[in-house]
Structure formats: C-alpha cells, structure tokens
Write a protein that holds these residues in place. Structure first.
Motif, PDB file in Angstrom:
ATOM      1  N   ILE A  18       0.867  -1.173   0.000  1.00 29.46           N
ATOM      2  CA  ILE A  18       0.000   0.000   0.000  1.00 29.46           C
ATOM      3  C   ILE A  18       0.905   1.224   0.000  1.00 29.46           C
ATOM      4  CG2 ILE A  18      -1.738   1.245   1.329  1.00 29.46           C
ATOM      5  CD1 ILE A  18      -2.492  -1.504   2.554  1.00 29.46           C
ATOM      6  N   LEU A  19       0.568   2.252  -0.766  1.00 24.90           N
ATOM      7  CA  LEU A  19       1.423   3.428  -0.768  1.00 24.90           C
ATOM      8  C   LEU A  19       0.622   4.702  -0.643  1.00 24.90           C
ATOM      9  CD1 LEU A  19       2.625   4.255  -4.348  1.00 24.90           C
ATOM     10  CD2 LEU A  19       1.257   2.245  -3.925  1.00 24.90           C
ATOM     11  N   ALA A  20       1.305   5.722  -0.136  1.00 24.95           N
ATOM     12  CA  ALA A  20       0.675   7.013   0.089  1.00 24.95           C
ATOM     13  C   ALA A  20       1.624   8.127  -0.312  1.00 24.95           C
ATOM     14  CB  ALA A  20       0.299   7.157   1.568  1.00 24.95           C
ATOM     15  N   ALA A  21       1.075   9.326  -0.474  1.00 22.99           N
ATOM     16  CA  ALA A  21       1.902  10.470  -0.817  1.00 22.99           C
ATOM     17  C   ALA A  21       2.924  10.715   0.285  1.00 22.99           C
ATOM     18  CB  ALA A  21       1.038  11.710  -1.012  1.00 22.99           C
ATOM     19  N   SER A  22       4.110  11.179  -0.094  1.00 26.32           N
ATOM     20  CA  SER A  22       5.185  11.365   0.861  1.00 26.32           C
ATOM     21  C   SER A  22       4.939  12.591   1.729  1.00 26.32           C
ATOM     22  CB  SER A  22       6.520  11.517   0.114  1.00 26.32           C
ATOM     23  OG  SER A  22       7.572  11.686   1.022  1.00 26.32           O
ATOM     24  N   THR A  23       4.686  12.352   3.025  1.00 26.79           N
ATOM     25  CA  THR A  23       4.506  13.431   3.992  1.00 26.79           C
ATOM     26  C   THR A  23       5.283  13.070   5.243  1.00 26.79           C
ATOM     27  OG1 THR A  23       2.512  12.394   4.862  1.00 26.79           O
ATOM     28  CG2 THR A  23       2.214  14.049   3.149  1.00 26.79           C
ATOM     29  N   ALA A  24       5.356  13.966   6.208  1.00 20.10           N
ATOM     30  CA  ALA A  24       6.143  13.670   7.403  1.00 20.10           C
ATOM     31  C   ALA A  24       5.504  14.278   8.635  1.00 20.10           C
ATOM     32  CB  ALA A  24       7.561  14.221   7.232  1.00 20.10           C
ATOM     33  N   GLY A  25       5.833  13.666   9.819  1.00 13.08           N
ATOM     34  CA  GLY A  25       5.507  14.239  11.107  1.00 13.08           C
ATOM     35  C   GLY A  25       4.041  14.566  11.292  1.00 13.08           C
ATOM     36  N   SER A  26       3.783  15.805  11.698  1.00 17.58           N
ATOM     37  CA  SER A  26       2.429  16.227  12.039  1.00 17.58           C
ATOM     38  C   SER A  26       1.492  16.178  10.840  1.00 17.58           C
ATOM     39  CB  SER A  26       2.448  17.647  12.616  1.00 17.58           C
ATOM     40  OG  SER A  26       2.969  18.553  11.663  1.00 17.58           O
ATOM     41  N   ALA A  27       2.069  16.286   9.637  1.00 19.98           N
ATOM     42  CA  ALA A  27       1.233  16.213   8.432  1.00 19.98           C
ATOM     43  C   ALA A  27       0.548  14.857   8.347  1.00 19.98           C
ATOM     44  CB  ALA A  27       2.073  16.469   7.190  1.00 19.98           C
ATOM     45  N   ASP A  28       1.269  13.776   8.752  1.00 19.68           N
ATOM     46  CA  ASP A  28       0.677  12.445   8.746  1.00 19.68           C
ATOM     47  C   ASP A  28      -0.504  12.384   9.710  1.00 19.68           C
ATOM     48  OD1 ASP A  28       2.489  11.455   6.920  1.00 19.68           O
ATOM     49  OD2 ASP A  28       3.906  10.797   8.447  1.00 19.68           O
ATOM     50  N   ASP A  29      -0.315  12.926  10.930  1.00 18.91           N
ATOM     51  CA  ASP A  29      -1.383  12.913  11.932  1.00 18.91           C
ATOM     52  C   ASP A  29      -2.581  13.720  11.450  1.00 18.91           C
ATOM     53  OD1 ASP A  29       0.276  11.430  13.548  1.00 18.91           O
ATOM     54  OD2 ASP A  29       1.106  13.184  14.569  1.00 18.91           O
ATOM     55  N   SER A  30      -2.308  14.853  10.831  1.00 14.90           N
ATOM     56  CA  SER A  30      -3.382  15.705  10.337  1.00 14.90           C
ATOM     57  C   SER A  30      -4.186  14.988   9.263  1.00 14.90           C
ATOM     58  CB  SER A  30      -2.797  17.008   9.780  1.00 14.90           C
ATOM     59  OG  SER A  30      -3.795  17.777   9.157  1.00 14.90           O
ATOM     60  N   LYS A  31      -3.494  14.279   8.361  1.00 14.10           N
ATOM     61  CA  LYS A  31      -4.181  13.553   7.296  1.00 14.10           C
ATOM     62  C   LYS A  31      -5.051  12.446   7.872  1.00 14.10           C
ATOM     63  CE  LYS A  31      -5.176  12.493   3.065  1.00 14.10           C
ATOM     64  NZ  LYS A  31      -6.008  13.392   2.238  1.00 14.10           N
ATOM     65  N   LEU A  32      -4.538  11.736   8.859  1.00 12.72           N
ATOM     66  CA  LEU A  32      -5.317  10.659   9.461  1.00 12.72           C
ATOM     67  C   LEU A  32      -6.571  11.209  10.125  1.00 12.72           C
ATOM     68  CD1 LEU A  32      -5.749   7.739  10.199  1.00 12.72           C
ATOM     69  CD2 LEU A  32      -4.231   8.063  12.176  1.00 12.72           C
ATOM     70  N   GLU A  33      -6.453  12.316  10.829  1.00 10.15           N
ATOM     71  CA  GLU A  33      -7.620  12.919  11.470  1.00 10.15           C
ATOM     72  C   GLU A  33      -8.643  13.365  10.426  1.00 10.15           C
ATOM     73  OE1 GLU A  33      -8.320  12.841  14.680  1.00 10.15           O
ATOM     74  OE2 GLU A  33      -6.462  11.674  14.810  1.00 10.15           O
ATOM     75  N   GLU A  34      -8.136  13.865   9.301  1.00 15.36           N
ATOM     76  CA  GLU A  34      -9.023  14.280   8.204  1.00 15.36           C
ATOM     77  C   GLU A  34      -9.799  13.083   7.655  1.00 15.36           C
ATOM     78  OE1 GLU A  34      -8.336  15.502   3.583  1.00 15.36           O
ATOM     79  OE2 GLU A  34      -7.040  16.500   5.055  1.00 15.36           O
TER      80      GLU A  34
END
Length: 214
Positions: A18-34
């Motif tokens: 499974i792959l996702a766009a390359s992001t890091a740190g808080s951006a990952d948490d923000s995307k998951l919450e979204e």
C-alpha cells in the motif's frame, strides 16, 4: 479454440504494498484525522484479480483492497471508496490529491520509492507470460519476444510488464496496451497477440476463470 499455457517467473520477483503520498511528522497525523472525520479513504485500484477486483454491483474486493480496508478500520477510518486507475496514472493521481492511497499490484521500485511512501510489503509475486499451449514461439523471456520480429506482447498500460518489455528491446509498436485481463486473454485466444504478461497470481486467476477445456 487454441490451448493456452503459462510461463511463470519471467522477469523475476517483485513486491507490492500500500502506498501514500510522501509526507512527514504532524502532516501524517493531520491527514489521518481528516480521513477519520471524512469516514473513508479514497483509494486507487486496478481491476486485476486477485490483487483487486470489482464485482458487477460495484463492490471492491481482492487482496489489496481487503488488506487496506482492514488497516484503515484499525486506524479509525470506517471504509474505503475505490476508483479504478491505470497503473501509470496512480502515482500522479496520488500526488495530485485525487486519491489518499494506492492499493494495487503496484510493484516497489527505487524510482517509485523516491516519489511516494510504501507500507511494508503485503504480497510477493513473480512476472509471467500467458502463451498458447506448447509455447510455439519458444518464449523464455522478454528478450525472446524482442528477438522475434513478428512477435507481439500484451501488457497493462503504465504497468511493470510494459516497461520490462520495452527495456528488453521489444519495439513500442509490438507492445500492445491491454485495458484488462479478460481483454488480454481474448486477444491471445484470437491470435491478436503472441503473449500476455501479468504477475503469476493474475495469470493463474485468468486461466482459472476462463474454464476453457481446450
């Protein structure tokens, strides 16, 4: 109807994940919450059983989306909404934000790993060719297809198999882009291509469903 045979292992072994766009740190948490708030994740798939499959009623199943659906549930995202995409359009679509995740038989390669983030591998498979019974042209590799000036090979557009054939020296006009597995099977049965290339699991699934006694 001519009999068909399988050449397994042509082109080596590859991993899919499974792959996702390359992001890091808080951006990952923000995307998951979204995604949790949205209630679903938008996933890109290919209609290539057993990796992915779309039933007549639109239900998406198969190894890749089934794993993705369970992973997202454990992350608090209730469901996935899938869109069929050509392999060559998956990563650009992910980068453009049209999908949240790609879950398909998209093999792990260095150039792809530089553009996106893969999960841990979920499947390991080898490349294969479907040919007429007896392998009348004696294919053992993509290079063999290239050496036969009359030979044509079918492959998914933007997929690993298309690139492997071109890299092996098969001219562009002899690499036939095929929209889906059933079309590839039919083209081989009708003699419009001499081989059809997909991973072993996909080729085996095609042959099983064809249920052709010949």
């Amino acid at each position: 109807m001519k009999k068909l045979g399988i050449l397994a292992g042509v082109g080596g072994v590859a991993l899919t994940a499974i792959l996702a766009a390359s992001t890091a740190g808080s951006a990952d948490d923000s995307k998951l919450e979204e995604l949790k708030a949205q209630g679903f994740a938008r996933v890109a798939i290919a209609n290539e059983p057993p990796y992915t499959a779309v039933a007549a009623d639109g239900k998406v199943s198969g190894a890749a989306p089934d794993v993705a659906r369970e992973i997202f549930k454990r992350l608090g995202v209730n469901d996935i909404v899938a869109s069929i995409s050509e392999y060559g359009a998956m990563i650009p679509g992910l980068q453009a934000g049209r999908f949240d995740v790609v879950t398909a038989g998209l093999f792990m390669k260095p150039e792809r790993c530089a553009a996106v983030v893969y999960s841990e591998p979920v499947l390991c498979d080898a490349e294969a060719m479907l040919v007429k019974k007896g392998n009348p042209k004696g294919f053992k590799s993509y290079e063999d297809v290239a050496k036969d000036a009359t030979a044509t090979i079918g492959a998914p557009g933007g997929g690993t198999e298309e690139k492997l054939a071109l890299t092996a020296g098969v001219p562009r006009d002899r690499v036939i882009v095929v929209p889906d597995g059933q079309s590839g099977l039919k083209m081989l049965q009708d003699g419009r291509i001499d081989a059809y290339s997909l991973p072993v699991l996909s080729i085996n699934d095609l042959v099983k469903k064809a249920n052709d006694p010949n």
